[in-house]
Design an enzyme around this catalytic site. Structure first.
Site, PDB file in Angstrom:
ATOM      1  CD  GLU A 259      38.669  16.389  10.057  1.00 47.15           C
ATOM      2  OE1 GLU A 259      37.648  16.977  10.415  1.00 47.15           O
ATOM      3  OE2 GLU A 259      39.433  15.811  10.860  1.00 47.15           O
TER       4      GLU A 259
ATOM      5  CB  SER B 283      36.137  26.056  17.053  1.00 49.88           C
ATOM      6  OG  SER B 283      35.321  26.183  15.924  1.00 49.88           O
TER       7      SER B 283
ATOM      8  CG  HIS C 202      35.425  14.127  15.922  1.00 50.39           C
ATOM      9  ND1 HIS C 202      34.916  13.469  14.823  1.00 50.39           N
ATOM     10  CD2 HIS C 202      36.790  14.015  15.818  1.00 50.39           C
ATOM     11  CE1 HIS C 202      35.913  12.984  14.099  1.00 50.39           C
ATOM     12  NE2 HIS C 202      37.060  13.301  14.697  1.00 50.39           N
TER      13      HIS C 202
ATOM     14  CG  ASP D 239      34.446  15.022  11.082  1.00 52.66           C
ATOM     15  OD1 ASP D 239      33.608  15.892  10.784  1.00 52.66           O
ATOM     16  OD2 ASP D 239      35.527  15.286  11.637  1.00 52.66           O
TER      17      ASP D 239
ATOM     18  CB  SER E 226      42.100  27.625  30.231  1.00 58.43           C
ATOM     19  OG  SER E 226      41.491  27.882  28.988  1.00 58.43           O
TER      20      SER E 226
ATOM     21  CD  GLU F 290      34.858  33.620 -10.138  1.00 56.55           C
ATOM     22  OE1 GLU F 290      35.924  34.196 -10.454  1.00 56.55           O
ATOM     23  OE2 GLU F 290      33.994  33.288 -10.964  1.00 56.55           O
TER      24      GLU F 290
ATOM     25  N   GLY G 185      32.678  25.621  14.365  1.00 56.89           N
ATOM     26  CA  GLY G 185      31.962  26.141  15.524  1.00 56.89           C
ATOM     27  C   GLY G 185      31.509  27.589  15.386  1.00 56.89           C
TER      28      GLY G 185
ATOM     29  CB  SER H 197      29.782  31.133 -19.242  1.00 54.12           C
ATOM     30  OG  SER H 197      31.055  30.551 -18.971  1.00 54.12           O
TER      31      SER H 197
HETATM   32  N1  LIG Z   1      36.399  23.014  15.189  1.00 52.24           N
HETATM   33  C1  LIG Z   1      35.205  22.604  14.796  1.00 52.24           C
HETATM   34  O1  LIG Z   1      34.420  23.363  14.250  1.00 52.24           O
HETATM   35  C2  LIG Z   1      34.736  21.203  15.017  1.00 52.24           C
HETATM   36  C3  LIG Z   1      35.259  20.457  16.061  1.00 52.24           C
HETATM   37  N2  LIG Z   1      34.664  19.267  16.384  1.00 52.24           N
HETATM   38  C4  LIG Z   1      35.161  18.554  17.547  1.00 52.24           C
HETATM   39  O2  LIG Z   1      34.944  19.365  18.695  1.00 52.24           O
HETATM   40  C5  LIG Z   1      35.963  19.095  19.666  1.00 52.24           C
HETATM   41  C6  LIG Z   1      36.644  20.396  20.063  1.00 52.24           C
HETATM   42  O3  LIG Z   1      37.342  20.894  18.934  1.00 52.24           O
HETATM   43  P1  LIG Z   1      37.552  22.469  18.709  1.00 52.24           P
HETATM   44  O4  LIG Z   1      36.312  23.200  19.083  1.00 52.24           O
HETATM   45  O5  LIG Z   1      38.108  22.606  17.335  1.00 52.24           O
HETATM   46  O6  LIG Z   1      38.682  22.778  19.794  1.00 52.24           O
HETATM   47  P2  LIG Z   1      39.506  24.137  19.992  1.00 52.24           P
HETATM   48  O7  LIG Z   1      40.937  23.814  19.797  1.00 52.24           O
HETATM   49  O8  LIG Z   1      38.913  25.255  19.194  1.00 52.24           O
HETATM   50  O9  LIG Z   1      39.232  24.475  21.540  1.00 52.24           O
HETATM   51  C7  LIG Z   1      39.645  23.615  22.542  1.00 52.24           C
HETATM   52  C8  LIG Z   1      39.221  24.169  23.885  1.00 52.24           C
HETATM   53  O10 LIG Z   1      39.573  23.217  24.893  1.00 52.24           O
HETATM   54  C9  LIG Z   1      40.307  23.893  25.899  1.00 52.24           C
HETATM   55  N3  LIG Z   1      41.204  22.976  26.576  1.00 52.24           N
HETATM   56  C10 LIG Z   1      42.484  22.644  26.284  1.00 52.24           C
HETATM   57  N4  LIG Z   1      42.959  21.791  27.195  1.00 52.24           N
HETATM   58  C11 LIG Z   1      41.953  21.594  28.085  1.00 52.24           C
HETATM   59  C12 LIG Z   1      41.833  20.831  29.283  1.00 52.24           C
HETATM   60  N5  LIG Z   1      42.847  20.110  29.756  1.00 52.24           N
HETATM   61  N6  LIG Z   1      40.651  20.854  29.939  1.00 52.24           N
HETATM   62  C13 LIG Z   1      39.614  21.585  29.488  1.00 52.24           C
HETATM   63  N7  LIG Z   1      39.675  22.342  28.374  1.00 52.24           N
HETATM   64  C14 LIG Z   1      40.833  22.328  27.690  1.00 52.24           C
HETATM   65  C15 LIG Z   1      41.026  25.012  25.155  1.00 52.24           C
HETATM   66  O11 LIG Z   1      41.420  26.020  26.081  1.00 52.24           O
HETATM   67  P3  LIG Z   1      42.738  26.940  25.889  1.00 52.24           P
HETATM   68  O12 LIG Z   1      42.232  28.223  25.343  1.00 52.24           O
HETATM   69  O13 LIG Z   1      43.292  27.093  27.245  1.00 52.24           O
HETATM   70  O14 LIG Z   1      43.656  26.193  24.930  1.00 52.24           O
HETATM   71  C16 LIG Z   1      39.898  25.477  24.250  1.00 52.24           C
HETATM   72  O15 LIG Z   1      39.010  26.289  24.949  1.00 52.24           O
HETATM   73  C17 LIG Z   1      36.879  18.060  19.027  1.00 52.24           C
HETATM   74  O16 LIG Z   1      36.406  16.803  19.403  1.00 52.24           O
HETATM   75  C18 LIG Z   1      36.661  18.275  17.523  1.00 52.24           C
HETATM   76  O17 LIG Z   1      36.955  17.166  16.719  1.00 52.24           O
HETATM   77  C19 LIG Z   1      33.563  18.775  15.745  1.00 52.24           C
HETATM   78  C20 LIG Z   1      33.019  19.470  14.698  1.00 52.24           C
HETATM   79  C21 LIG Z   1      33.633  20.676  14.187  1.00 52.24           C
HETATM   80  C1  LIG Z   2      35.804  20.155   8.403  1.00 53.99           C
HETATM   81  C2  LIG Z   2      36.587  20.168   9.682  1.00 53.99           C
HETATM   82  C3  LIG Z   2      35.821  19.675  10.896  1.00 53.99           C
HETATM   83  O1  LIG Z   2      35.519  18.305  10.752  1.00 53.99           O
HETATM   84  C4  LIG Z   2      34.540  20.458  10.981  1.00 53.99           C
HETATM   85  C5  LIG Z   2      34.570  21.920  11.130  1.00 53.99           C
HETATM   86  O2  LIG Z   2      33.490  19.879  10.821  1.00 53.99           O
HETATM   87  C6  LIG Z   2      36.715  19.841  12.136  1.00 53.99           C
HETATM   88  O3  LIG Z   2      37.142  18.817  12.706  1.00 53.99           O
HETATM   89  O4  LIG Z   2      37.019  20.988  12.508  1.00 53.99           O
HETATM   90 MG   LIG Z   3      33.512  17.903  10.650  1.00 56.92          MG
HETATM   91 MG   LIG Z   4      36.496  17.005  12.158  1.00 57.74          MG
END
Ligand SMILES: NC(=O)C1=CN([C@@H]2O[C@H](COP(=O)(O)OP(=O)(O)OC[C@H]3O[C@@H](n4cnc5c(N)ncnc54)[C@H](OP(=O)(O)O)[C@@H]3O)[C@@H](O)[C@H]2O)C=CC1
Ligand SMILES: CC[C@](O)(C(C)=O)C(=O)O
Ligand SMILES: [Mg+2]
Ligand SMILES: [Mg+2]
EC number: 1.1.1.86
Length: 337
Positions: free
Chosen positions: A196, A28, A109, A192, A52, A232, A135, A253
């Site tokens: 959430e 994401s 994060h 955060d 991956s 809504e 994301g 309203s």
């Molecule tokens: N989701 C969000 O919108 C938000 C997330 N965050 C933070 O961002 C960070 C990422 O979260 P998020 O984007 O949700 O994660 P996701 O679960 O969406 O994605 C994780 C990614 O990491 C990969 N991955 C898994 N294991 C490994 C590894 N050993 N080495 C390298 N890559 C790996 C996964 O690949 P595979 O496809 O192979 O599983 C995938 O591409 C966290 O710290 C989260 O708290 C902060 C703000 C908002």
């Molecule tokens: C609200 C959830 C979140 O903190 C974000 C999208 O900001 C997350 O960890 O995914």
């Molecule tokens: Mg957040």
């Molecule tokens: Mg979060």
């Protein structure tokens, strides 16, 4: 307490354009950061394990994909955007052995730093760029010429330039179009998690599901209940987003507003506020972090059971059917932007 807010004019994009960035993870947040950094003229490579499933998605976008260790070795700024529960292993196996003097270690994060799951060496900058939004919307807003607000924080300033670097990075993913606020890893992590759990995801999901259950158990049509408590909700929250609760109340309203003012506090009672305070306490004293890390280490059985129960809630079936009839609303769960 006032905060410092930065905008595009305060950021020097050339700082991040002069770095070699490794984005570890392409989910994401990872895809949003990587694509927007690249579109902002930054030299980006992606770090993903050989097997991956995210590799194909990054390669389809023309990004260079290496292993996390190779990407970390090549880069001088490493942004960790893998799942929070996996980061400490990726750090110790792939990143730490490849850290050099003057490198920067970035997070989206603060979880792993706040709860001391990762302890970086003193010779690198440690900073955070945390968009305040999912994301896929971070990327969509960037492409639309807008931006999702972001928080920046500096845990360790080995170079003396870590804040300017974080601000430059935040600007490159569109955050400074909307506003970048300076905070700390502790404040970002705790707020955060609270947001959430109590409001944005946990609070809102439980509120919607419970409202749906009350209406359908009373014999009302699930389709009507869905529109009333979920569809809504977005339209109501859009008004709050644009002009606060006051704008929403201006638009509804008088009947709705009187119901809002008198019945809202009966739903969110002082007992609910007390529960929210307990949830915050569990975040602050590390109880939640220990529970979540333990759940992950023991195979996530509870997590999966609760996920399945959520997926099987009757509101999902009703929603799927209704969204399918609204082409402008319906989006596959896995769509990337
Ligand atoms: N989701 C969000 O919108 C938000 C997330 N965050 C933070 O961002 C960070 C990422 O979260 P998020 O984007 O949700 O994660 P996701 O679960 O969406 O994605 C994780 C990614 O990491 C990969 N991955 C898994 N294991 C490994 C590894 N050993 N080495 C390298 N890559 C790996 C996964 O690949 P595979 O496809 O192979 O599983 C995938 O591409 C966290 O710290 C989260 O708290 C902060 C703000 C908002
Ligand atoms: C609200 C959830 C979140 O903190 C974000 C999208 O900001 C997350 O960890 O995914
Ligand atoms: Mg957040
Ligand atoms: Mg979060």
């Amino acid at each position: 307490m006032s905060v410092e807010i930065f905008y595009d004019d305060d950021a020097d994009l050339s700082i991040i354009q002069g770095r070699k960035v490794a984005v570890i993870g392409y989910g994401s947040q990872g895809h949003a950061h990587a694509l927007s950094l690249r579109d902002s003229g930054v030299d980006v490579r992606i770090g993903l394990p050989e097997g991956s499933k995210s590799r194909a998605k990054a390669e389809e976008e023309g990004l260079r994909v290496l292993t996390p260790a190779e990407a970390s070795a090549e880069a001088d700024l490493i942004m960790i955007l893998a799942p929070d529960t996996k980061q400490r292993f990726i750090y110790s196996e792939d990143i730490e052995p490849n850290l050099k003097d003057g490198d920067a270690l970035f997070f989206g994060h603060g979880f792993n730093i706040r709860y001391e799951l990762i302890k970086p060496p003193a010779n690198v900058d440690v900073a955070m760029v945390a968009p305040k939004g999912p994301g896929h919307l971070v990327r969509r807003q960037f492409v639309d010429g807008k931006g999702v607000p972001a928080l920046i924080a500096v845990e360790q300033d080995a170079s003396g330039n870590a804040q300017a670097l974080a601000l430059s990075y935040a600007a490159a993913i569109g955050g400074a179009r909307a506003g970048v606020i300076k905070t700390t890893f502790k404040e970002e992590t705790e707020t955060d998690l609270f947001g959430e759990q109590a409001v944005l995801c946990g609070g809102a999901s439980a509120l919607v599901q419970t409202g749906f259950e009350v209406l359908t158990e009373a014999g009302y049509a699930p389709e009507i209940a869905y529109f009333e408590v979920l569809h809504e909700l977005k339209l109501i929250v859009d008004l709050m987003y644009e002009g606060g609760i006051a704008r929403m109340r201006y638009s509804i309203s008088d009947t709705a507003e009187y119901g809002d003012l008198t019945r809202g506090p009966r739903v969110i009672t002082p007992a609910v506020k007390e529960e929210m305070k307990k949830i915050l306490g569990e975040i602050q004293d590390g109880t939640f972090a220990r529970e979540w890390v333990g759940e992950d280490e023991t195979g996530r059985a509870t997590f999966r059971k609760l996920q399945e129960a959520g997926e099987q809630h009757p509101i999902e079936e009703t929603g799927k059917k209704l969204r399918g009839l609204m082409s402008w609303v319906d989006r596959p769960i896995t769509e990337t932007a």
